[in-house]
Design an enzyme around this catalytic site. Sequence first.
Site, short mmCIF file in Angstrom:
data_model
loop_
_atom_site.label_atom_id
_atom_site.label_comp_id
_atom_site.label_asym_id
_atom_site.label_seq_id
_atom_site.Cartn_x
_atom_site.Cartn_y
_atom_site.Cartn_z
N HIS A 186 23.36 21.34 18.69
CA HIS A 186 22.48 20.29 19.20
C HIS A 186 21.10 20.82 19.63
O HIS A 186 20.51 20.32 20.59
CB HIS A 186 23.14 19.54 20.37
CG HIS A 186 24.37 18.79 20.00
ND1 HIS A 186 25.11 18.07 20.91
CD2 HIS A 186 25.01 18.63 18.80
CE1 HIS A 186 26.15 17.51 20.31
NE2 HIS A 186 26.11 17.85 19.02
N HIS A 212 31.21 15.12 9.19
CA HIS A 212 30.25 14.02 9.38
C HIS A 212 28.90 14.38 8.77
O HIS A 212 28.45 15.52 8.81
CB HIS A 212 30.14 13.60 10.85
CG HIS A 212 29.53 14.59 11.79
ND1 HIS A 212 28.16 14.70 11.95
CD2 HIS A 212 30.08 15.49 12.65
CE1 HIS A 212 27.91 15.62 12.88
NE2 HIS A 212 29.05 16.13 13.30
N GLU A 227 28.58 10.02 13.77
CA GLU A 227 29.49 10.72 14.69
C GLU A 227 28.80 11.06 16.00
O GLU A 227 29.39 10.93 17.07
CB GLU A 227 30.00 12.00 14.01
CG GLU A 227 31.05 12.76 14.81
CD GLU A 227 30.45 13.83 15.75
OE1 GLU A 227 31.20 14.37 16.58
OE2 GLU A 227 29.23 14.09 15.66
N GLU A 228 27.55 11.50 15.91
CA GLU A 228 26.90 12.07 17.09
C GLU A 228 26.71 11.09 18.23
O GLU A 228 26.70 11.49 19.40
CB GLU A 228 25.55 12.70 16.70
CG GLU A 228 25.65 13.90 15.76
CD GLU A 228 26.31 15.12 16.40
OE1 GLU A 228 26.83 15.03 17.52
OE2 GLU A 228 26.29 16.18 15.75
N ASP A 252 26.02 21.70 12.19
CA ASP A 252 26.65 20.51 12.77
C ASP A 252 26.05 19.27 12.14
O ASP A 252 25.06 18.74 12.61
CB ASP A 252 26.43 20.51 14.29
CG ASP A 252 27.13 19.36 14.99
OD1 ASP A 252 28.03 18.75 14.39
OD2 ASP A 252 26.77 19.09 16.14
N ASP A 309 34.30 20.38 12.02
CA ASP A 309 33.14 19.99 12.81
C ASP A 309 32.92 20.94 13.98
O ASP A 309 32.38 20.56 15.01
CB ASP A 309 33.29 18.55 13.32
CG ASP A 309 32.03 18.04 14.01
OD1 ASP A 309 30.95 18.60 13.75
OD2 ASP A 309 32.13 17.10 14.82
#
Length: 473
Positions: free
Chosen positions: A436, A291, A337-338, A303, A365
Site C-alpha cells: 500500500h 485481485h 478488493e482494496e 499487491d 494476495d
Amino acid sequence: MFVLVKVSLLTIILSQVQCAPKKKSYSEIKQCDIGPLADEIASYDTVVKDIIDYVVSGPFKRKTYNELAKFVDTFGARPSGSQVLEDSIDHMIQLTREEELNDIVTEELEVPHWIRGTEKVTMLEPRIKEIDVLGLGRSVNTPPEGITAEVVIVKNFEELSNLSNKDVDGKIVVYDPIFTTYGETVVYRSQGASKAAAKGAVASLVRSITPFSINTPHTGSQNYDDNIKKIPAGAISLEDADLLRRFYDRGEKIILNITMSSTYETKTSRNTIIDLKGTDHPEKLVIVSGHIDSWDVGQGAMDDGGGLFVSWAAPVILKRLNLRPKRTVRSIFWTAEELGLIGAYAYEEKHRNESHNINFIMESDEGTFAPLGLAVAGTQEARCIIAEILKLFKSINASTLVEDDSPGSDINVIIKNGIPGASLHNANERYFWFHHTEGDTMNVEDPDELDLCAAFWTAVAYIIADISIDIPR
C-alpha cells in the site's frame, strides 16, 4: 464465449472492510492416513516435474513476469471504479483469448470510487515540519482551511479508553502501535477513526502498518461506524510517528494542521471468470484467484499483480501442456478488493446456490516471493490430503502446510461458509515493507520466484482438480 452479466450490489457491502487474517500456526499434520489416495497422489510426480520444467526452464520461462511487467507498465495503479481498471480488465480478457482460452465471463457490480485530492499535514508546534501523509480509503474531508488541533498519542485502544472524553475532545488522536503482525496491528487503521471520534476527536492519524519504512506512509482501507461522526483519517510514516512520540513523552505540546480532500461515488466494474473445463465433472470447480484492482499509490505490481498473473497462468499453462483435469479449473480476477472485498461479496451472492460445486478455492494476495507451500482452511481430513499433495513439491522447497482458518482476503468470504481453500504461503517477510505504498512497483518482483509460484500454483490446482475424490468438507 464472452458473456456480460449484470449484478446489483447491496449497499451494505460498501461498508465492508478487509478481514484481518488470523495468526497462522504451522503444523506437520501428524497421524494422517488417507489410504490408497496417497499412492494416487504420488503418481502425479511426473506431471509436477513436467509443469515445473516447462515454466522454470522451458518455453514458459519468464512469461508470467514479462506479461506482468507489460501490464503494470501499461496501466500502473488500478483504483476501484477507475477507467484504467476497466481497461486493464479488457487487456486480461484479450491476453487470455490470445492463448485460445475463450470460456470467459465477466459479471458487473457496483463498486466504490474514492479519489484522493489534497493531503497535507504540517506540525506547527513544537517546531514547523511537514509530515508525510496518505489518506485512508473513504476518508472524509477537512474544511478547506484544514483542522488545527493539539495531538493526543495512544499506543492502543485500551489507552484511548482510559482517557476521559475531555482529554480527547477537539484533539487529533495519533495511534502509534508497534507492528507485530498485520492481523493484530491493522485494527488501528481500520477502526481507529471511529473509536477516536467517539471520544470527541476531530481527526485521526495512524503509524503506518508496517515493520519497516524509508519515510513511506502506507495507505489502506478503514471503516466508519455509521452511528458515530465521521472524521478525517490518514496514515503517517514510522519516522514521523516516532518523532511525535518523542515530543509527546517529553511533555511537549504538539499542534498539527491537517488538510485533506477527496471525492467519493459509485461506479460499475467487473469480476472476470476464466474456465478450463473439466473432462468428467465440468460443473465442479477448483478456483485460483487474485485481485486486479490496486490502491492509487504505487503500481500494484506486488499487491496484487503477482497474484493476478499466477492465477491467469494456471489455466494457460495447463492448456498449453494439454493437461485437462477431471474438474474445471476456474481463474477469478476479483475487482474492488482494496475497498472492502466488494467483488468477492458480489460473486458469493450471485453464485451462492452453486457453492456446493466448489471443490477447493485458492488465492494469492500476500506476495509472490519464493513459494513455500499453502496456508489451508478446512477439516483435518482436507488438510491431510493437501499435505500429501505438497509432498510433491519438496524439490522447490514448497511442501509446508500452514493451518489457517482465514487464509487470504477475498476467499474468506467463501471459506467462511465451510468451503475448503488455501492461500499461497511464500517467503514474504518483506511484503509489508512495500504494501500500500509508492514502493509497490515491478522492482519488488523477482522473475525466477514468480516462475516458481506460477508452476507451483498450476500444479497444485491441477492435482486437486484431477484426483479421484473431492476435497472433503
